[in-house]
Motif scaffolding. Structure first.
Motif, PDB file in Angstrom:
ATOM      1  N   ASP A 265       0.820  -1.349  -0.195  1.00 45.01           N
ATOM      2  CA  ASP A 265      -0.344  -0.262   0.044  1.00 45.01           C
ATOM      3  C   ASP A 265       0.789   1.730  -0.230  1.00 45.01           C
ATOM      4  O   ASP A 265       0.059   2.131  -0.823  1.00 45.01           O
ATOM      5  N   LEU A 266       1.530   1.304   0.689  1.00 46.23           N
ATOM      6  CA  LEU A 266       3.419   2.362   0.354  1.00 46.23           C
ATOM      7  C   LEU A 266       4.356   1.828   0.066  1.00 46.23           C
ATOM      8  O   LEU A 266       4.659   0.248   0.176  1.00 46.23           O
ATOM      9  N   VAL A 267       5.128   2.882  -0.879  1.00 46.95           N
ATOM     10  CA  VAL A 267       6.436   2.631  -1.634  1.00 46.95           C
ATOM     11  C   VAL A 267       7.209   4.149  -1.002  1.00 46.95           C
ATOM     12  O   VAL A 267       7.221   5.164  -1.356  1.00 46.95           O
ATOM     13  N   LEU A 268       8.595   3.644   0.155  1.00 46.17           N
ATOM     14  CA  LEU A 268       9.193   4.562  -0.440  1.00 46.17           C
ATOM     15  C   LEU A 268      10.413   4.031  -0.899  1.00 46.17           C
ATOM     16  O   LEU A 268      11.099   3.407  -0.462  1.00 46.17           O
ATOM     17  N   VAL A 269      11.068   5.353  -1.495  1.00 38.25           N
ATOM     18  CA  VAL A 269      12.020   5.625  -2.569  1.00 38.25           C
ATOM     19  C   VAL A 269      12.637   6.356  -1.957  1.00 38.25           C
ATOM     20  O   VAL A 269      12.463   7.695  -2.125  1.00 38.25           O
ATOM     21  N   LEU A 270      14.344   6.071  -1.722  1.00 34.48           N
ATOM     22  CA  LEU A 270      15.516   6.637  -0.515  1.00 34.48           C
ATOM     23  C   LEU A 270      16.140   7.052  -1.765  1.00 34.48           C
ATOM     24  O   LEU A 270      16.798   5.597  -2.720  1.00 34.48           O
ATOM     25  N   LEU A 286       2.024   2.312 -11.708  1.00 34.35           N
ATOM     26  CA  LEU A 286       1.678   1.870 -10.027  1.00 34.35           C
ATOM     27  C   LEU A 286       0.496   0.896  -9.642  1.00 34.35           C
ATOM     28  O   LEU A 286       0.002   1.026 -10.944  1.00 34.35           O
ATOM     29  N   PRO A 287       0.380   0.278  -8.739  1.00 32.05           N
ATOM     30  CA  PRO A 287      -0.742  -1.353  -8.427  1.00 32.05           C
ATOM     31  C   PRO A 287      -2.004   0.205  -8.201  1.00 32.05           C
ATOM     32  O   PRO A 287      -1.690   0.759  -6.843  1.00 32.05           O
ATOM     33  N   GLU A 288      -3.051  -0.411  -8.488  1.00 36.19           N
ATOM     34  CA  GLU A 288      -3.986   0.154  -7.427  1.00 36.19           C
ATOM     35  C   GLU A 288      -4.361   0.386  -6.409  1.00 36.19           C
ATOM     36  O   GLU A 288      -3.804  -1.152  -5.685  1.00 36.19           O
ATOM     37  N   GLY A 289      -4.481   1.517  -5.597  1.00 36.81           N
ATOM     38  CA  GLY A 289      -3.620   1.292  -4.092  1.00 36.81           C
ATOM     39  C   GLY A 289      -2.575   0.930  -3.558  1.00 36.81           C
ATOM     40  O   GLY A 289      -2.573   1.844  -2.558  1.00 36.81           O
ATOM     41  N   THR A 290      -2.293   1.614  -4.056  1.00 34.57           N
ATOM     42  CA  THR A 290      -0.803   1.379  -4.197  1.00 34.57           C
ATOM     43  C   THR A 290       0.144   3.441  -4.039  1.00 34.57           C
ATOM     44  O   THR A 290      -0.249   4.060  -4.847  1.00 34.57           O
ATOM     45  N   ARG A 291       0.424   4.012  -2.754  1.00 33.09           N
ATOM     46  CA  ARG A 291       0.808   5.235  -2.899  1.00 33.09           C
ATOM     47  C   ARG A 291       2.211   5.012  -2.666  1.00 33.09           C
ATOM     48  O   ARG A 291       2.873   4.046  -2.786  1.00 33.09           O
ATOM     49  N   LEU A 292       3.285   6.116  -3.640  1.00 30.71           N
ATOM     50  CA  LEU A 292       4.802   6.115  -3.489  1.00 30.71           C
ATOM     51  C   LEU A 292       5.050   7.609  -2.771  1.00 30.71           C
ATOM     52  O   LEU A 292       4.427   8.472  -3.589  1.00 30.71           O
ATOM     53  N   ILE A 293       5.989   7.640  -2.126  1.00 25.16           N
ATOM     54  CA  ILE A 293       6.142   8.523  -1.898  1.00 25.16           C
ATOM     55  C   ILE A 293       7.754   8.534  -2.241  1.00 25.16           C
ATOM     56  O   ILE A 293       8.602   7.530  -1.402  1.00 25.16           O
ATOM     57  N   PRO A 306       6.557  10.453 -12.996  1.00 23.63           N
ATOM     58  CA  PRO A 306       4.984  10.538 -13.839  1.00 23.63           C
ATOM     59  C   PRO A 306       4.126  10.569 -12.717  1.00 23.63           C
ATOM     60  O   PRO A 306       3.111  10.844 -12.738  1.00 23.63           O
ATOM     61  N   MET A 307       4.736  10.055 -11.197  1.00 25.16           N
ATOM     62  CA  MET A 307       3.596   9.265 -10.372  1.00 25.16           C
ATOM     63  C   MET A 307       3.912   9.568  -9.022  1.00 25.16           C
ATOM     64  O   MET A 307       5.352  10.038  -8.640  1.00 25.16           O
ATOM     65  N   GLY A 308       3.000   9.313  -7.966  1.00 19.41           N
ATOM     66  CA  GLY A 308       3.486   9.907  -6.738  1.00 19.41           C
ATOM     67  C   GLY A 308       4.243  11.095  -6.083  1.00 19.41           C
ATOM     68  O   GLY A 308       3.740  11.958  -6.050  1.00 19.41           O
ATOM     69  N   GLU A 309       4.593  11.262  -4.693  1.00 23.61           N
ATOM     70  CA  GLU A 309       5.073  12.536  -4.149  1.00 23.61           C
ATOM     71  C   GLU A 309       6.534  12.420  -4.404  1.00 23.61           C
ATOM     72  O   GLU A 309       6.889  11.653  -3.590  1.00 23.61           O
ATOM     73  N   ALA A 310       7.209  13.713  -4.061  1.00 23.69           N
ATOM     74  CA  ALA A 310       8.304  13.474  -3.825  1.00 23.69           C
ATOM     75  C   ALA A 310       8.297  14.718  -2.605  1.00 23.69           C
ATOM     76  O   ALA A 310       8.031  15.844  -2.572  1.00 23.69           O
ATOM     77  N   LEU A 311       9.430  14.495  -1.668  1.00 27.30           N
ATOM     78  CA  LEU A 311      10.199  15.469  -1.398  1.00 27.30           C
ATOM     79  C   LEU A 311      11.486  15.307  -1.084  1.00 27.30           C
ATOM     80  O   LEU A 311      12.420  14.325  -1.237  1.00 27.30           O
ATOM     81  N   VAL A 312      11.914  16.745  -1.297  1.00 28.23           N
ATOM     82  CA  VAL A 312      13.288  17.190  -2.077  1.00 28.23           C
ATOM     83  C   VAL A 312      13.430  18.009  -1.253  1.00 28.23           C
ATOM     84  O   VAL A 312      14.049  18.038  -0.061  1.00 28.23           O
TER      85      VAL A 312
END
Length: 522
Positions: A265-270, A286-293, A306-312
């Protein structure tokens, strides 16, 4: 009064840029004159190899490196290797000689016409001083821009500027620092979202290893029990590949990435772009229901996703905040055993070669890999548990392996270095063998000789074009080539002979040629 040359040398000395990789031409000689005795000039026989060595050196040391190229022609030769340095985010400071100012407009021989445009859009900054008085400031800007952006920069200097006498400049004392610490509110919000996720996953990029966060990323994954992937097309390894939480390298296609992340349900990309795809396999990002940060200090990577949220932000403070703010979860702490290597029929299977490396080399060995058709075999057999263990051409540009192995070895004399290079790739950076021999660099080159461009054959199948010409390269003998450059070279007859040779400790460069069966990346 000091000359522009002396002020430039003094600035470089104060910034620690005392190792210079280069291949000089006439325009560069005035800059290189009177180089301080404690500076080290590393000569490469082709500009592509020069930049590849500097890229490896910068990645191994984590510091900016000065590269000296020849005008337009030499800079052009370097551009293929420069693409890798751009995507590995190596802070190379490229300097190039320029014709005297009065000859540029005439387009005299060796004039770099419109020099500031030549290396764009690859470099983060490109400049040419407006006058001799601007040389020290321009050089400082090239260094600071490389440090701030973690990307190569380019400075063209007319060679008659170097002998001009100047007054002392405040530029010598300048310092520029980089800091991207997220706010406490941002950290609290991220921690709450990670803690609330039912089945979170972690994806790590090469920046984690490049910025010294390897061990802290492992601590985070273990603290939260997070299944951990490496982002597609990795140029560094940010996580131990035999760790119980390691799920592998994400495939480099849109649909396959989505499939791999299904159920989370959540993918954290570092420390990675989202994502660097290669094969065109369209589908849902992304799969349905998956959020990405995504957390990255690369402004461009955050903006183009192209998708998800980003924290710079710098991933370091984010990791520490998650370790302290999110409750720990339990998982089984051990490592996965290596499978038995597959065997070849007419030659060694690459897995046999990699199993031999795993069984004979020190655990802190640094591997520079440029054998694209053996990727799946590599990850099946290797057991890499240390930071800085893996280097790969970040843009996929061939010619990285041999030079980068030399640069990595020069930049980390306290760790063994092995270059694992395919026979197709080796030809692009072959002149690096001379540099290795001339400077007695203690590096082992293992050349996998299968007589084909294996990755191209694989792509031919993917694209439905299996019958294209130019995929076979028979008749290459790298032992003879290496001997001509002054490198000790042997051929491994079989797996036992390979292991015996690998156990020997060289006091300089050596090359081992191994015949292997063609494989595909899978």
């Amino acid at each position: 009064m000091p000359t522009a040359r002396r002020l430039a040398h003094e600035f470089l000395d104060r910034r620690g840029l005392t190792t210079v990789f280069g291949n000089p031409g006439s325009n560069e000689l005035p800059f290189l004159a009177e180089l301080p005795d404690h500076f080290r000039y590393v000569l490469g026989l082709h500009e592509g190899a020069v930049v590849g060595m500097a890229d490896g050196y910068a990645q191994a040391t984590g510091r900016p490196v000065l590269v000296n190229l020849h005008a337009a022609a030499g800079s052009g030769n370097a551009m293929g290797a420069l693409t890798n340095a751009v995507y590995s985010r190596s802070p190379l400071v490229l300097t190039a000689g320029q014709q005297v100012r009065t000859a540029i407009g005439l387009e005299a021989m060796l004039a770099n016409v419109d020099a500031t445009q030549l290396m764009r859009p690859l470099v983060a900054w490109s400049g040419e001083p407006s006058c001799a008085e601007d040389v020290p400031r321009s050089l400082a800007q090239a260094v600071f821009e490389a440090e701030l952006h973690r990307r190569p920069t380019y400075l063209s200097v007319p060679y008659d500027d170097w002998a001009v006498e100047l007054t002392e400049t405040a530029t010598l004392d300048r310092h520029v620092q980089r800091g991207l610490t997220p706010s406490e509110a941002q950290l609290d919000d991220l921690a709450k979202r990670v803690a609330a996720a039912k089945n979170p996953a972690l994806v790590l990029g090469g920046d984690i290893d490049a910025t010294g966060l390897f061990d802290r990323a492992v601590a985070l994954a273990e603290h939260l029990g997070l299944p951990t992937w490496v982002a597609p097309s990795p140029h560094r390894l940010p996580f131990p590949n035999r760790h119980r939480l390691f799920r592998g390298v994400l495939p480099a296609g849109i649909a396959p990435v989505s499939a791999a992340l299904t159920g989370h349900d959540l993918v954290l990309v570092l420390g990675a772009p989202v994502f660097r795809y290669h094969q065109h396999v369209p589908g849902a990002y992304l799969p349905e229901g998956t959020r990405l940060i995504q957390v990255t200090d690369d402004f461009g990577a955050a903006a183009r996703a192209p998708m998800g949220e980003a924290l710079v932000a710098d991933p370091g403070p984010v990791i520490e905040a998650l370790l302290s703010k999110v409750p720990a979860r339990t998982f089984e702490k051990d490592h996965v055993e290596n499978p038995e290597p597959r065997t070849g029929e007419k030659a060694l299977h690459p897995e046999q070669v990699f199993a031999a490396l795993r069984g004979t080399q020190e655990s802190d060995t640094r591997y520079v890999v440029e054998s694209t058709s053996t990727n799946s075999a590599w990850w099946r057999q290797m057991d890499l548990r240390r930071e800085g263990s893996y280097f790969f051409p970040a843009a996929g540009g061939l010619g990285f392996g041999l030079p980068a192995a030399v640069g990595v070895a020069m930049g980390s004399p306290d760790r063994p270095v092995v270059g694992v290079i395919g026979d197709g790739s080796a030809n692009y950076g072959i002149t690096a063998l001379w540099t290795a021999a001339h400077y007695r660099v203690p590096v082992t080159f293992v050349i996998l000789r299968n007589g084909v461009y294996g990755a191209l054959r694989w792509f031919g199948e993917l694209l439905g074009t299996p019958d294209v010409p130019g995929t076979e390269i028979p008749g290459l003998d790298f032992t003879a080539i290496a001997a001509g450059y002054g490198v000790e070279a042997t051929t491994a007859r079989d797996e036992e002979d390979l292991r015996t040779q690998l156990k020997a400790t060289p006091d300089g460069p050596r090359l081992i040629q191994v015949d292997t069966e063609p494989t595909t990346p899978e």
